[in-house]
Design a protein around this motif. Structure first.
Motif, PDB file in Angstrom:
ATOM      1  N   TYR A  48       0.825  -1.208   0.000  1.00 25.60           N
ATOM      2  CA  TYR A  48       0.000   0.000   0.000  1.00 25.60           C
ATOM      3  C   TYR A  48       0.861   1.259   0.000  1.00 25.60           C
ATOM      4  N   ASP A  49       0.555   2.139  -0.944  1.00 21.90           N
ATOM      5  CA  ASP A  49       1.266   3.401  -1.109  1.00 21.90           C
ATOM      6  C   ASP A  49       0.435   4.475  -0.411  1.00 21.90           C
ATOM      7  N   SER A  50       0.939   4.974   0.721  1.00 25.37           N
ATOM      8  CA  SER A  50       0.095   5.848   1.547  1.00 25.37           C
ATOM      9  C   SER A  50      -0.132   7.209   0.893  1.00 25.37           C
ATOM     10  N   LYS A  51       0.745   7.591  -0.024  1.00 23.96           N
ATOM     11  CA  LYS A  51       0.560   8.892  -0.684  1.00 23.96           C
ATOM     12  C   LYS A  51      -0.539   8.813  -1.746  1.00 23.96           C
ATOM     13  N   CYS A  52      -0.468   7.791  -2.604  1.00 25.99           N
ATOM     14  CA  CYS A  52      -1.475   7.638  -3.668  1.00 25.99           C
ATOM     15  C   CYS A  52      -2.754   6.997  -3.135  1.00 25.99           C
ATOM     16  N   GLU A  53      -2.672   6.377  -1.976  1.00 24.83           N
ATOM     17  CA  GLU A  53      -3.777   5.590  -1.428  1.00 24.83           C
ATOM     18  C   GLU A  53      -4.197   4.469  -2.381  1.00 24.83           C
ATOM     19  N   LEU A  54      -3.178   3.867  -3.004  1.00 23.94           N
ATOM     20  CA  LEU A  54      -3.392   2.743  -3.918  1.00 23.94           C
ATOM     21  C   LEU A  54      -2.297   1.706  -3.671  1.00 23.94           C
ATOM     22  N   PHE A  55      -2.477   0.524  -4.250  1.00 30.70           N
ATOM     23  CA  PHE A  55      -1.435  -0.499  -4.143  1.00 30.70           C
ATOM     24  C   PHE A  55      -0.541  -0.379  -5.380  1.00 30.70           C
ATOM     25  N   THR A  56       0.543   0.360  -5.250  1.00 29.76           N
ATOM     26  CA  THR A  56       1.376   0.644  -6.424  1.00 29.76           C
ATOM     27  C   THR A  56       2.590  -0.265  -6.530  1.00 29.76           C
ATOM     28  N   MET A  57       2.834  -1.080  -5.503  1.00 26.69           N
ATOM     29  CA  MET A  57       3.960  -2.012  -5.527  1.00 26.69           C
ATOM     30  C   MET A  57       3.452  -3.397  -5.102  1.00 26.69           C
ATOM     31  N   ALA A  58       4.282  -4.402  -5.359  1.00 32.64           N
ATOM     32  CA  ALA A  58       3.962  -5.746  -4.872  1.00 32.64           C
ATOM     33  C   ALA A  58       5.256  -6.521  -4.740  1.00 32.64           C
ATOM     34  N   GLU A  59       5.305  -7.416  -3.743  1.00 34.85           N
ATOM     35  CA  GLU A  59       6.498  -8.254  -3.586  1.00 34.85           C
ATOM     36  C   GLU A  59       6.223  -9.645  -4.142  1.00 34.85           C
ATOM     37  N   LYS A 225      13.949   9.291   6.821  1.00 32.71           N
ATOM     38  CA  LYS A 225      13.242  10.375   6.135  1.00 32.71           C
ATOM     39  C   LYS A 225      14.190  11.546   5.899  1.00 32.71           C
ATOM     40  N   ASP A 226      15.010  11.849   6.920  1.00 35.13           N
ATOM     41  CA  ASP A 226      15.985  12.933   6.775  1.00 35.13           C
ATOM     42  C   ASP A 226      16.950  12.651   5.635  1.00 35.13           C
ATOM     43  N   ASP A 227      17.170  11.359   5.377  1.00 37.40           N
ATOM     44  CA  ASP A 227      18.073  10.965   4.299  1.00 37.40           C
ATOM     45  C   ASP A 227      17.339  10.777   2.972  1.00 37.40           C
ATOM     46  N   SER A 228      16.075  11.161   2.936  1.00 36.32           N
ATOM     47  CA  SER A 228      15.239  11.035   1.725  1.00 36.32           C
ATOM     48  C   SER A 228      15.116   9.606   1.217  1.00 36.32           C
ATOM     49  N   LEU A 229      15.193   8.647   2.132  1.00 32.56           N
ATOM     50  CA  LEU A 229      14.976   7.261   1.724  1.00 32.56           C
ATOM     51  C   LEU A 229      13.482   6.943   1.808  1.00 32.56           C
ATOM     52  N   THR A 230      13.038   6.094   0.911  1.00 34.49           N
ATOM     53  CA  THR A 230      11.658   5.629   0.946  1.00 34.49           C
ATOM     54  C   THR A 230      11.562   4.530   2.007  1.00 34.49           C
ATOM     55  N   ILE A 231      10.475   4.550   2.780  1.00 34.10           N
ATOM     56  CA  ILE A 231      10.345   3.579   3.867  1.00 34.10           C
ATOM     57  C   ILE A 231       9.124   2.682   3.658  1.00 34.10           C
ATOM     58  N   VAL A 232       9.364   1.375   3.701  1.00 38.80           N
ATOM     59  CA  VAL A 232       8.279   0.395   3.656  1.00 38.80           C
ATOM     60  C   VAL A 232       8.247  -0.330   4.994  1.00 38.80           C
ATOM     61  N   ALA A 233       7.092  -0.385   5.624  1.00 39.90           N
ATOM     62  CA  ALA A 233       6.963  -1.158   6.854  1.00 39.90           C
ATOM     63  C   ALA A 233       6.246  -2.463   6.528  1.00 39.90           C
ATOM     64  N   GLU A 234       6.792  -3.551   7.062  1.00 42.97           N
ATOM     65  CA  GLU A 234       6.300  -4.897   6.769  1.00 42.97           C
ATOM     66  C   GLU A 234       5.566  -5.438   8.003  1.00 42.97           C
ATOM     67  N   CYS A 250       5.819   6.239   7.498  1.00 44.81           N
ATOM     68  CA  CYS A 250       6.165   5.199   6.530  1.00 44.81           C
ATOM     69  C   CYS A 250       5.454   5.490   5.210  1.00 44.81           C
ATOM     70  N   ASP A 251       6.204   5.404   4.119  1.00 43.35           N
ATOM     71  CA  ASP A 251       5.630   5.727   2.807  1.00 43.35           C
ATOM     72  C   ASP A 251       4.750   4.593   2.288  1.00 43.35           C
ATOM     73  N   TYR A 252       5.149   3.388   2.604  1.00 40.28           N
ATOM     74  CA  TYR A 252       4.422   2.204   2.132  1.00 40.28           C
ATOM     75  C   TYR A 252       4.189   1.256   3.299  1.00 40.28           C
ATOM     76  N   VAL A 253       3.081   0.534   3.245  1.00 45.75           N
ATOM     77  CA  VAL A 253       2.796  -0.469   4.271  1.00 45.75           C
ATOM     78  C   VAL A 253       2.415  -1.789   3.593  1.00 45.75           C
ATOM     79  N   GLN A 254       3.026  -2.865   4.094  1.00 45.39           N
ATOM     80  CA  GLN A 254       2.810  -4.212   3.553  1.00 45.39           C
ATOM     81  C   GLN A 254       2.410  -5.114   4.709  1.00 45.39           C
ATOM     82  N   GLY A 255       1.342  -5.862   4.549  1.00 43.74           N
ATOM     83  CA  GLY A 255       0.987  -6.757   5.642  1.00 43.74           C
ATOM     84  C   GLY A 255      -0.314  -7.500   5.414  1.00 43.74           C
ATOM     85  N   PHE A 256      -0.532  -8.488   6.278  1.00 41.98           N
ATOM     86  CA  PHE A 256      -1.724  -9.322   6.162  1.00 41.98           C
ATOM     87  C   PHE A 256      -2.999  -8.506   6.313  1.00 41.98           C
TER      88      PHE A 256
END
Ligand code: C2E
Ligand code: MG
Ligand code: MG
Ligand code: MG
Length: 280
Positions: A48-59, A225-234, A250-256
């Motif tokens: 889940y991409d919290s900015k777009c509010e869509l699922f823009t990635m997948a593992e 965030k200070d380092d401009s890295l994208t963060i995904v929480a699993e 967290c920019d993205y969230v992944q989970g059950f």
């Protein structure tokens, strides 16, 4: 009597050990059969991409469908594959299946920007990994902009070798995420000198935060965030966890909570119902 008890205990230990050995051998057998007979499957877990509010990635996550043992998860066969080297072949099979998926489906139409593919440290150590994967992508006509490679930084892979491999793939458009952050593997000095655009926070760190409300996770998130890295929480399993992680930054969230890793067909249905309705 004591003696009999001891013999009995020995027998119990022996049985357990025998069973363990037998099971190991069966997983080994299933792994080799899978590679030979095409029992390897790729499951997909939407992110889940919290900015777009869509699922823009997948593992992409590997499974083996063994005729005798049923559906096998990576914890039963990845370590065997890493030990005997079959991980190299297995990794390429997974990557081919992901490329086939990308070629067959219009990612834009699905709302997906990239598929994340795991690379084991053993694969990263292999001299021709980049060449092999570039060749496969070319064979399928895949744009590597659609691929994020997930790597666990482990001390066993030299930074120089890793950097060279990453550069080769990056030049073709691929991106890299540092996987399993918080499990104690990553040496941040090494990591920061490699071209990661994204950090994936391991579920163990996420769970420990929601168990004890410790300060570690928010602090890490702030530093990245200070380092401009994208963060995904699993590992987000509830609505509270999901909301908390997004609020933390967290920019993205992944989970059950959103979805378990599922077969390709179910994944496509998930995207249809979640990504399309939101767009209107
Ligand atoms: P990973 O790369 O850290 O993948 C995330 C794992 O966490 C997946 O387990 C996923 O099902 C699980 N997960 C995600 N959200 C939740 C949640 O909310 N709750 C719980 N309980 N679990 C969650 P999975 O598929 O069993 O994979 C385990 C590991 O096996 C992966 O960890 C990765 O290290 C390895 N693996 C999987 N596929 C591949 C592959 O194609 N190649 C290589 N080299 N390794 C792979
Ligand atoms: Mg991963
Ligand atoms: Mg992970
Ligand atoms: Mg992990």
């Amino acid at each position: 009597d004591a003696c009999r008890k001891e013999i009995y205990q020995l027998k119990v230990v022996d049985d357990a050990l025998m069973e363990k050995l037998y099971r190991e051998r069966e997983y080994h057998r299933a792994l080799h059969d899978a590679i030979e007979k095409d029992h390897v499957e790729v499951f997909y877990q939407p992110i889940y991409d919290s900015k777009c509010e869509l699922f823009t990635m997948a593992e992409a996550l590997v499974r083996i469908r063994d005729p005798k043992l049923g559906l096998l998860f990576p914890d039963t066969f990845i370590s065997i594959a890493e030990k005997d080297g079959t991980i190299l072949g297995l990794g390429k099979i997974v990557f081919r299946k992901v490329c086939r998926f990308i070629r067959e489906h219009d990612l834009d139409a699905l709302g997906i920007q990239a598929i994340e593919v795991n690379l084991s440290p053993i694969q990263c150590r292999h001299r021709f990994l980049a060449e092999d994967y570039l060749k496969i992508a070319e064979e399928y006509g895949i744009d590597l902009n659609n691929i994020v490679f997930e790597i666990t930084e482990s001390a066993t892979v030299g930074v120089a070798r890793m950097g060279k491999m990453m550069q080769q793939l990056q030049k073709a458009g691929a991106r890299f995420a540092l996987d399993d952050y918080g499990t104690g593997y990553s040496n941040m000095i090494n990591v920061m000198s490699l071209p990661f655009y994204c950090i994936k926070i391991d579920k163990s760190l996420v769970w420990s935060y929601f168990r004890h409300e410790d300060w570690i996770l928010p602090k890490f998130v702030q530093i990245f965030k200070d380092d401009s890295l994208t963060i995904v929480a699993e590992g987000a399993e509830t609505k509270d966890m999901t909301d908390g992680l997004i609020e933390m930054g967290c920019d993205y969230v992944q989970g059950f909570y959103y979805s378990k890793p599922v077969e390709e067909k179910v994944f496509l249905e998930f995207l249809k119902s979640h990504n399309e309705t939101r767009k209107e």
